[in-house]
Scaffold this motif. Structure first.
Motif, short mmCIF file in Angstrom:
data_model
loop_
_atom_site.label_atom_id
_atom_site.label_comp_id
_atom_site.label_asym_id
_atom_site.label_seq_id
_atom_site.Cartn_x
_atom_site.Cartn_y
_atom_site.Cartn_z
N ARG A 23 0.82 -1.22 0.00
CA ARG A 23 0.00 0.00 0.00
C ARG A 23 0.86 1.27 0.00
O ARG A 23 0.41 2.33 -0.41
CB ARG A 23 -0.91 -0.01 1.22
CG ARG A 23 -2.03 1.00 1.16
CD ARG A 23 -2.88 0.96 2.41
NE ARG A 23 -3.69 -0.23 2.53
CZ ARG A 23 -5.00 -0.28 2.29
NH1 ARG A 23 -5.64 0.79 1.92
NH2 ARG A 23 -5.65 -1.40 2.44
N ASP A 81 -10.28 3.39 1.15
CA ASP A 81 -9.62 2.09 1.19
C ASP A 81 -10.44 1.03 0.46
O ASP A 81 -9.95 -0.06 0.18
CB ASP A 81 -9.35 1.66 2.64
CG ASP A 81 -10.61 1.47 3.46
OD1 ASP A 81 -11.71 1.85 3.03
OD2 ASP A 81 -10.48 0.92 4.58
N TYR A 84 -8.79 -0.20 -2.78
CA TYR A 84 -7.54 -0.95 -2.69
C TYR A 84 -7.87 -2.45 -2.71
O TYR A 84 -8.65 -2.92 -1.89
CB TYR A 84 -6.78 -0.58 -1.42
CG TYR A 84 -5.47 -1.31 -1.27
CD1 TYR A 84 -4.38 -0.95 -2.05
CD2 TYR A 84 -5.33 -2.37 -0.40
CE1 TYR A 84 -3.16 -1.62 -1.93
CE2 TYR A 84 -4.13 -3.05 -0.26
CZ TYR A 84 -3.05 -2.67 -1.04
OH TYR A 84 -1.87 -3.34 -0.94
#
Length: 168
Positions: A23, A81, A84
C-alpha cells in the motif's frame, strides 16, 4: 442525461524497497512521467472530472497528484480504502455513490480491468484494453440520470489510452 466515467489504473510503481508494504509503494520515474502525460491527454480531449474517487494507496494518490496540474479544474480526491484490492462489484458499489457528472476513479488490477470489461457494452478495439496495463485509461459514458442507476454493460466506450501511446 449523460454521466461520464474516467477509469484509470495507477501508473508504474517502484519496487526498489522490497520491505515496503504494498500500500505504501510510490511511483517510479516512468510512472511519474506517465501520469503527467495522462494529465495532458485528458486535458487535450476535454475530459475534466468534477469528482475524483481514489484508492488510498500511495501510488494511486501520486498518480492523481501528477495528473491534476494539467487539468483546468482539479477537484480534491476522495480517498477510500474500498478501492484498494477491490473487485468489480465493490468498484461498482463505490461508483453508485458518486455525485459528479464526470467521475474519475483511480484503482488497481485485477479488479479495475474486470470492472472496465464488465461496464462497457462493447470493448474498445485497442488490444491493450484486454490487459489493462499500468496507466490504462478508459473514458466511458452512461445514459443515466444518477450513478445509482449504473450497471454492467451500460457504458459506451468513448476513448482508451495507455501511457506508452503518449510517449514523445
Amino acid at each position: 442525461m449523460t454521466k461520464r466515467l474516467i477509469l484509470i489504473r495507477h501508473t508504474k510503481s517502484s519496487w526498489d524497497d522490497p520491505l515496503l508494504p504494498d500500500r505504501e509503494r510510490p511511483l517510479n520515474k516512468r510512472g511519474k512521467h506517465a501520469a503527467e502525460s495522462l494529465g495532458g491527454w485528458l486535458a487535450s480531449r476535454g475530459y475534466l472530472p468534477d469528482e475524483v474517487i481514489c484508492s488510498d494507496a500511495r501510488r494511486t494518490q501520486e498518480t492523481w497528484e501528477r495528473i491534476a496540474p494539467a487539468l483546468a479544474t482539479a477537484p480534491e480526491p476522495r480517498l477510500t480504502d474500498r478501492l484498494y484490492e477491490a473487485n468489480s462489484d465493490t468498484m461498482l458499489a463505490v461508483l453508485r455513490h458518486a455525485t459528479g457528472d464526470t467521475v474519475l476513479m483511480l484503482g488497481h488490477n485485477p479488479g479495475l480491468a474486470e470492472f472496465a470489461h464488465r461496464l462497457v457494452a462493447r470493448a474498445p478495439l485497442e488490444p491493450e484494453f484486454q490487459r489493462y496495463p499500468t496507466g490504462a485509461t478508459l473514458v466511458a459514458e452512461f445514459e443515466i440520470g444518477d450513478w445509482s442507476e449504473a450497471a454492467p454493460g451500460m457504458a459506451a466506450a468513448l476513448d482508451f489510452v495507455v501511457p506508452r501511446q503518449l510517449e514523445d
